[in-house]
Each structure stands twice: as structure tokens, then as C-alpha cells.
Design a protein around this motif. Structure first.
Motif, PDB file in Angstrom:
ATOM      1  N   ALA A  58       0.685  -1.156  -0.006  1.00  0.00           N
ATOM      2  CA  ALA A  58      -0.003   0.061   0.020  1.00  0.00           C
ATOM      3  C   ALA A  58       0.894   1.215   0.105  1.00  0.00           C
ATOM      4  N   TRP A  59       0.452   2.324  -0.317  1.00  0.00           N
ATOM      5  CA  TRP A  59       0.942   3.922  -0.408  1.00  0.00           C
ATOM      6  C   TRP A  59       0.137   4.717   0.353  1.00  0.00           C
ATOM      7  N   TYR A  60       0.653   5.403   1.246  1.00  0.00           N
ATOM      8  CA  TYR A  60      -0.050   6.410   1.948  1.00  0.00           C
ATOM      9  C   TYR A  60       0.804   7.555   1.965  1.00  0.00           C
ATOM     10  N   ALA A  61      -0.103   8.685   1.733  1.00  0.00           N
ATOM     11  CA  ALA A  61       0.816   9.897   1.727  1.00  0.00           C
ATOM     12  C   ALA A  61       0.058  11.133   2.144  1.00  0.00           C
ATOM     13  N   PRO A  62       0.667  12.430   2.190  1.00  0.00           N
ATOM     14  CA  PRO A  62      -0.170  13.249   2.919  1.00  0.00           C
ATOM     15  C   PRO A  62      -1.540  13.729   1.966  1.00  0.00           C
ATOM     16  N   GLU A  63      -1.494  13.274   0.569  1.00  0.00           N
ATOM     17  CA  GLU A  63      -2.683  13.454  -0.104  1.00  0.00           C
ATOM     18  C   GLU A  63      -3.787  12.394  -0.091  1.00  0.00           C
ATOM     19  N   GLY A  64      -3.470  11.423   0.960  1.00  0.00           N
ATOM     20  CA  GLY A  64      -4.401  10.273   1.071  1.00  0.00           C
ATOM     21  C   GLY A  64      -4.035   9.035   0.555  1.00  0.00           C
ATOM     22  N   PRO A  65      -4.635   7.996   0.770  1.00  0.00           N
ATOM     23  CA  PRO A  65      -4.345   6.745   0.217  1.00  0.00           C
ATOM     24  C   PRO A  65      -4.104   6.681  -1.202  1.00  0.00           C
ATOM     25  N   LEU A  66      -2.869   6.527  -1.609  1.00  0.00           N
ATOM     26  CA  LEU A  66      -2.660   6.151  -3.036  1.00  0.00           C
ATOM     27  C   LEU A  66      -2.927   4.773  -3.692  1.00  0.00           C
ATOM     28  N   VAL A  67      -2.863   3.757  -2.759  1.00  0.00           N
ATOM     29  CA  VAL A  67      -3.008   2.535  -2.703  1.00  0.00           C
ATOM     30  C   VAL A  67      -3.428   2.031  -1.378  1.00  0.00           C
ATOM     31  N   VAL A  89       0.515   3.357   6.345  1.00  0.00           N
ATOM     32  CA  VAL A  89      -0.471   4.308   7.031  1.00  0.00           C
ATOM     33  C   VAL A  89      -0.159   5.755   6.936  1.00  0.00           C
ATOM     34  N   ASP A  90      -1.144   6.460   7.471  1.00  0.00           N
ATOM     35  CA  ASP A  90      -0.866   7.882   7.378  1.00  0.00           C
ATOM     36  C   ASP A  90      -0.031   8.094   8.756  1.00  0.00           C
ATOM     37  N   LEU A  91       0.874   8.704   8.494  1.00  0.00           N
ATOM     38  CA  LEU A  91       1.783   9.063   9.685  1.00  0.00           C
ATOM     39  C   LEU A  91       1.182  10.309  10.586  1.00  0.00           C
ATOM     40  N   ARG A  92       0.442  11.058  10.100  1.00  0.00           N
ATOM     41  CA  ARG A  92      -0.112  12.273  10.660  1.00  0.00           C
ATOM     42  C   ARG A  92      -0.815  12.029  11.864  1.00  0.00           C
ATOM     43  N   GLU A  93      -1.481  10.934  12.170  1.00  0.00           N
ATOM     44  CA  GLU A  93      -2.350  10.441  13.241  1.00  0.00           C
ATOM     45  C   GLU A  93      -1.799   9.276  13.795  1.00  0.00           C
ATOM     46  N   PRO A  94      -0.889   9.225  14.645  1.00  0.00           N
ATOM     47  CA  PRO A  94      -0.141   8.009  14.937  1.00  0.00           C
ATOM     48  C   PRO A  94      -1.203   7.069  15.678  1.00  0.00           C
ATOM     49  N   MET A  95      -1.959   7.529  16.604  1.00  0.00           N
ATOM     50  CA  MET A  95      -2.949   6.297  17.150  1.00  0.00           C
ATOM     51  C   MET A  95      -3.840   5.704  16.102  1.00  0.00           C
ATOM     52  N   VAL A 119       8.286  10.636   1.200  1.00  0.00           N
ATOM     53  CA  VAL A 119       6.835  10.913   1.178  1.00  0.00           C
ATOM     54  C   VAL A 119       6.243  12.042   2.066  1.00  0.00           C
ATOM     55  N   TRP A 120       6.729  11.783   3.236  1.00  0.00           N
ATOM     56  CA  TRP A 120       6.198  12.333   4.528  1.00  0.00           C
ATOM     57  C   TRP A 120       7.297  13.773   5.060  1.00  0.00           C
ATOM     58  N   GLY A 121       8.198  13.483   4.302  1.00  0.00           N
ATOM     59  CA  GLY A 121       9.447  14.654   4.755  1.00  0.00           C
ATOM     60  C   GLY A 121      10.035  14.273   6.155  1.00  0.00           C
ATOM     61  N   LEU A 122       9.792  13.150   6.729  1.00  0.00           N
ATOM     62  CA  LEU A 122       9.971  12.451   8.023  1.00  0.00           C
ATOM     63  C   LEU A 122      11.099  11.624   7.926  1.00  0.00           C
ATOM     64  N   THR A 158      16.140  12.247   4.227  1.00  0.00           N
ATOM     65  CA  THR A 158      15.427  11.406   5.039  1.00  0.00           C
ATOM     66  C   THR A 158      15.780  10.017   5.020  1.00  0.00           C
ATOM     67  N   GLY A 159      16.623   9.981   3.905  1.00  0.00           N
ATOM     68  CA  GLY A 159      17.083   8.561   3.318  1.00  0.00           C
ATOM     69  C   GLY A 159      18.177   8.135   3.970  1.00  0.00           C
ATOM     70  N   ARG A 160      19.131   8.931   4.742  1.00  0.00           N
ATOM     71  CA  ARG A 160      20.427   8.668   5.264  1.00  0.00           C
ATOM     72  C   ARG A 160      20.250   7.652   6.155  1.00  0.00           C
ATOM     73  N   PRO A 161      21.029   6.652   6.240  1.00  0.00           N
ATOM     74  CA  PRO A 161      21.004   5.525   7.152  1.00  0.00           C
ATOM     75  C   PRO A 161      21.502   5.755   8.549  1.00  0.00           C
ATOM     76  N   ILE A 162      22.356   6.719   8.554  1.00  0.00           N
ATOM     77  CA  ILE A 162      22.938   7.088   9.913  1.00  0.00           C
ATOM     78  C   ILE A 162      23.027   8.648   9.894  1.00  0.00           C
ATOM     79  N   PRO A 163      22.054   9.185  10.879  1.00  0.00           N
ATOM     80  CA  PRO A 163      22.095   8.652  12.145  1.00  0.00           C
ATOM     81  C   PRO A 163      20.405   8.084  12.140  1.00  0.00           C
TER      82      PRO A 163
END
Length: 270
Positions: A58-67, A89-95, A119-122, A158-163
Motif C-alpha cells: 500500500a502507499w499512504y501519503a499526505p494526499e491520502g491513500p494512493l493504494v 499508514v498515515d503518519l499524521r495521526e499516530p494512534m 513522502v512525509w518529509g520525516l 530522510t534516506g540517510r541510514p546514519i543517524p
């Protein structure tokens, strides 16, 4: 030969319409895609590349569920002997994200979680991921993510393995992590993490064999034999294209089997 593709997606119309997937639209052969690809085309591509089992996400993004997770589960239901579902999942609402992951695994039978950081910039050590890591451990499923530079025009930091991924592996030693897209240009960092942590693995998605960095090939041939999984990032790359130069890796039969299927079957419990 048994082949498991650890990183695939069967794109929907919504996913194909995203501006940052222009390269995928070129693969489809049109600038504007108005309909989703038939699932049979994905299965045919697997057949052409000798892939027996594909993990589609699946693919979830700020735009919504793309898949959506339900769409992935429905795809799997059509080809249960060929496809394995991976949740997002949508990261914006953790619970709500935790509840959705629990539902996707418990009710729809999905077998892992994938979150793509750019996708999330996180980065993956952001606090919004942490409830999900705990839930993955409780559910006994792997967490899949992307490492390395970003193909679409988004930040690569966001794709750097370290740290970032290093922090996650250190704080969640029970969490199984599969880092897709090799980690280039920080491949050495990704290999260091896979060597350091028993539950950290690398998948080769988004790269053809010809483009594997030399340090990854050396790792695959030696102490990384049990740590590297084959993946394509289909439909960006097909398995047939990705593996066309497999013999140039000069792998012995046991390592070939581990790389192409056995490692993925162990990690994902297939």
C-alpha cells in the motif's frame, strides 16, 4: 529457480496521477494515465522475470491513500499464491495509524508495514513512527522503509541510514527492518547498520544488477549473504530487467538462493 520480489507495488489510478511519479508514467508509455494497470499485467511481469512471490505494498501519503490497505488485500485475494500484502499508514495521526496497521494485519492478512520517509518529509527516527515500531514488534511483522537518495524531486536527507535508521535499530532491537533501495550514495553506512544489527536487512529494489555498488556486491558475496534481499521497485523496474546480468555477480548457488528467495522467506515468514 525460486524468486521473491521484496519491493513491489501494483499502482492505482490515484498513484499513477502523482506528479512525482513521472518516471512511472513514462514506463507505462503515456504522459497522462487515466486508468489503473490491470493486475494481470503485474502477474505477467512476474512470470517474465521468474518471480514466484511478490510483496506488493500500500502507499499512504499526505494526499491520502494512493493504494489503500484494502485494495492491496483485494489484489492478494485474486492471486493468493503469488502475492503477499504489505501495509502502509498515515503518519499524521499516530494512534489511528496504529489502529489501521492492526486492522490491516489482523483482519486483512497483510504481512509487513512500509513507510517511505521522503513522502512525509520525516526521517524514520521521528517520534510519529515510534508507536508503529512498537506495534510491528507486537504483531511480529517487519518494518520496510526506503534508504538512499530520492528519485522524485523531494529531499534525500530522510534516506540517510546514519543517524536516522541507526537510532531506530538501536532503540528497537526486536524490530525487523528491511531497508529498500540499497542506500546509495550512503551504501557503506547501510552495510554498517546491517552488519551491526542482527535484525537489519537491505533490499536491492530500484536497481538493476549492473548498477549494484561494488561494496554491496562484496557484502553479498561474504558476510552479508543472509542480509541482502532481492527487490525490483516494480513497475519502475521489472524483475526480468533487474536480473538480466545476475551471472556477473559471481554468486555460488547457496548465496544465489539466499539472495533471490530464502532471505525474504525467512524475514517475512513466508
Amino acid at each position: 529457480m525460486d524468486i521473491v520480489d521484496a519491493w513491489m507495488q501494483h499502482p492505482t489510478e490515484r498513484m499513477l496521477a502523482q506528479d512525482w511519479l513521472t518516471s512511472l508514467r513514462r514506463w507505462v508509455g503515456t504522459e497522462e494515465v487515466s486508468t489503473a494497470l490491470p493486475l494481470e499485467r503485474t502477474i505477467a511481469a512476474m512470470d517474465a522475470g521468474g518471480v514466484s512471490t511478490g510483496l506488493i505494498s500500500a502507499w499512504y501519503a499526505p494526499e491520502g491513500p494512493l493504494v489503500s490497505n484494502d485494495e492491496v488485500a483485494d489484489f492478494v485475494a485474486q492471486y493468493p499464491d503469488r502475492l503477499v500484502g504489505v501495509a502502509s499508514v498515515d503518519l499524521r495521526e499516530p494512534m489511528n495509524a496504529v489502529r489501521e496497521l492492526r486492522r490491516a494485519v489482523g483482519e486483512r492478512g497483510l504481512r509487513a508495514l512500509r513507510v517511505v520517509p521522503w513522502v512525509w518529509g520525516l526521517p524514520p527516527n521521528d517520534r510519529r513512527y515510534y508507536p508503529l515500531y512498537a506495534e510491528c514488534v507486537e504483531l511480529g511483522i517487519p518494518f520496510c522503509t526506503q534508504v538512499g537518495h530520492t528519485g522524485p524531486l523531494r529531499t534525500s536527507e530522510t534516506g540517510r541510514p546514519i543517524p536516522y535508521l541507526d537510532d531506530v535499530a538501536l532503540e528497537f532491537p526486536e524490530l525487523t527492518i528491511v531497508a529498500g533501495h540499497i542506500g546509495y550514495p550512503w551504501t557503506a553506512e547501510m552495510i554498517a547498520l546491517a552488519t551491526k544489527y542482527p535484525n537489519v536487512h537491505i533490499d536491492t529494489s530500484a536497481y538493476t544488477v549492473r548498477r549494484y555498488p561494488p561494496e554491496l556486491v562484496t557484502y553479498l558475496r561474504t558476510n552479508g549473504r543472509h542480509k541482502v534481499l532481492f527487490g525490483t521497485n516494480y513497475p519502475m523496474i521489472t524483475a526480468e530487467k533487474a536480473l538480466s546480468d545476475l551471472t556477473t555477480l559471481d554468486l555460488d548457488p547457496e548465496t544465489t538462493n539466499l539472495f533471490l528467495s530464502a532471505n525474504a522467506r525467512r524475514v517475512f515468514g513466508l
